[in-house]
Design a protein around this motif. Structure first.
Motif, PDB file in Angstrom:
ATOM      1  N   GLN A  36       9.834   4.697  -9.792  1.00 44.99           N
ATOM      2  CA  GLN A  36      10.154   5.814  -9.158  1.00 44.99           C
ATOM      3  C   GLN A  36       9.447   5.880  -7.779  1.00 44.99           C
ATOM      4  O   GLN A  36       8.263   5.303  -7.525  1.00 44.99           O
ATOM      5  CB  GLN A  36       9.767   7.080  -9.855  1.00 44.99           C
ATOM      6  N   ARG A  37      10.117   6.552  -6.717  1.00 46.40           N
ATOM      7  CA  ARG A  37       9.404   6.677  -5.437  1.00 46.40           C
ATOM      8  C   ARG A  37       9.178   8.190  -5.319  1.00 46.40           C
ATOM      9  O   ARG A  37       9.708   8.874  -5.623  1.00 46.40           O
ATOM     10  CB  ARG A  37      10.395   6.098  -4.381  1.00 46.40           C
ATOM     11  N   THR A  39       9.299  11.350  -3.381  1.00 44.84           N
ATOM     12  CA  THR A  39      10.517  12.386  -2.459  1.00 44.84           C
ATOM     13  C   THR A  39      10.008  13.626  -2.424  1.00 44.84           C
ATOM     14  O   THR A  39       9.233  14.194  -3.288  1.00 44.84           O
ATOM     15  CB  THR A  39      11.710  12.240  -3.151  1.00 44.84           C
ATOM     16  N   SER A  41      11.657  17.512  -0.944  1.00 46.55           N
ATOM     17  CA  SER A  41      12.670  18.195  -0.315  1.00 46.55           C
ATOM     18  C   SER A  41      12.355  19.586  -0.170  1.00 46.55           C
ATOM     19  O   SER A  41      11.637  20.293  -0.779  1.00 46.55           O
ATOM     20  CB  SER A  41      13.819  18.373  -1.610  1.00 46.55           C
ATOM     21  N   GLY A  62      17.220  15.049  -3.684  1.00 45.45           N
ATOM     22  CA  GLY A  62      16.780  13.620  -3.568  1.00 45.45           C
ATOM     23  C   GLY A  62      16.198  12.845  -4.528  1.00 45.45           C
ATOM     24  O   GLY A  62      15.674  11.872  -4.583  1.00 45.45           O
ATOM     25  N   LYS A  65      17.907   9.220  -5.688  1.00 45.26           N
ATOM     26  CA  LYS A  65      17.590   8.259  -4.971  1.00 45.26           C
ATOM     27  C   LYS A  65      16.258   7.878  -5.407  1.00 45.26           C
ATOM     28  O   LYS A  65      16.065   6.423  -5.594  1.00 45.26           O
ATOM     29  CB  LYS A  65      17.794   8.674  -3.340  1.00 45.26           C
ATOM     30  N   ALA A  66      15.301   8.815  -5.520  1.00 44.37           N
ATOM     31  CA  ALA A  66      13.898   8.396  -5.727  1.00 44.37           C
ATOM     32  C   ALA A  66      13.801   7.786  -7.320  1.00 44.37           C
ATOM     33  O   ALA A  66      13.023   7.168  -7.436  1.00 44.37           O
ATOM     34  CB  ALA A  66      13.100   9.571  -5.766  1.00 44.37           C
TER      35      ALA A  66
END
Length: 159
Positions: A36-37, A39, A41, A62, A65-66
């Motif tokens: 996982q990245r 992110t 918001s 987001g 995408k993450a």
């Protein structure tokens, strides 16, 4: 003088206890997924998209995408007054997990086998996979946080 009895082995074989290392399923699945990245918001009115449903706007957080499509999270804002003809359409979602949290206002829905429930700000619910449900009403200021697994899923309309 009496002899003291000597404590000895009882003839039973000693059993050795060995510890088995068990890897939880969630750990095994996590190793198979992409990492996982990070992110973040932040709330901005211009980030709400009016394309998914005519009576609401969605703000993607987001998360899909993450997490490489593992999870989707968005804020849903009702943009039109409730109209049963437009909104009250029986349907279900083909998902593994769906949770909804009421951020503002109230939201009412009827769930198969559960009846009608009205949720006010601070309330949440989980919809089991494929549970049939119908929106029965919402306040003009209603906003919801919805978290769904997986990020891509199908909505099946029953009318």
């Amino acid at each position: 003088m009496a002899k003291a009895k000597r404590k000895g082995k009882t003839g039973r074989a000693k059993t050795r206890k060995t510890k088995m290392k068990v890897v939880p399923k969630s750990t095994a699945r996590a190793k198979a997924r992409k990492p996982q990245r990070f992110t973040a918001s932040h709330h901005r009115d211009e980030d709400f998209d009016y394309g998914l449903r005519a009576y609401s706007a969605y703000r993607d957080l987001g998360i899909a995408k993450a997490t490489d499509g593992m999870v989707q999270a968005h804020v849903i804002r009702m943009t039109k007054p409730f109209s049963a003809d437009e909104v009250a359409i029986p349907h279900y979602h083909d998902v593994d997990f769906q949770m909804v949290y009421v951020l503002k206002g109230w939201f009412s829905s009827e769930f198969e086998g559960q009846g009608v429930h009205t949720f006010h700000a601070g309330a949440c619910w989980i919809q089991p996979p494929k549970i049939k449900h119908t929106v029965r009403g919402y306040s003009d200021d209603c906003e919801l946080l919805e978290i769904v697994l997986p990020a891509e899923f199908e909505t099946v309309t029953l009318k």
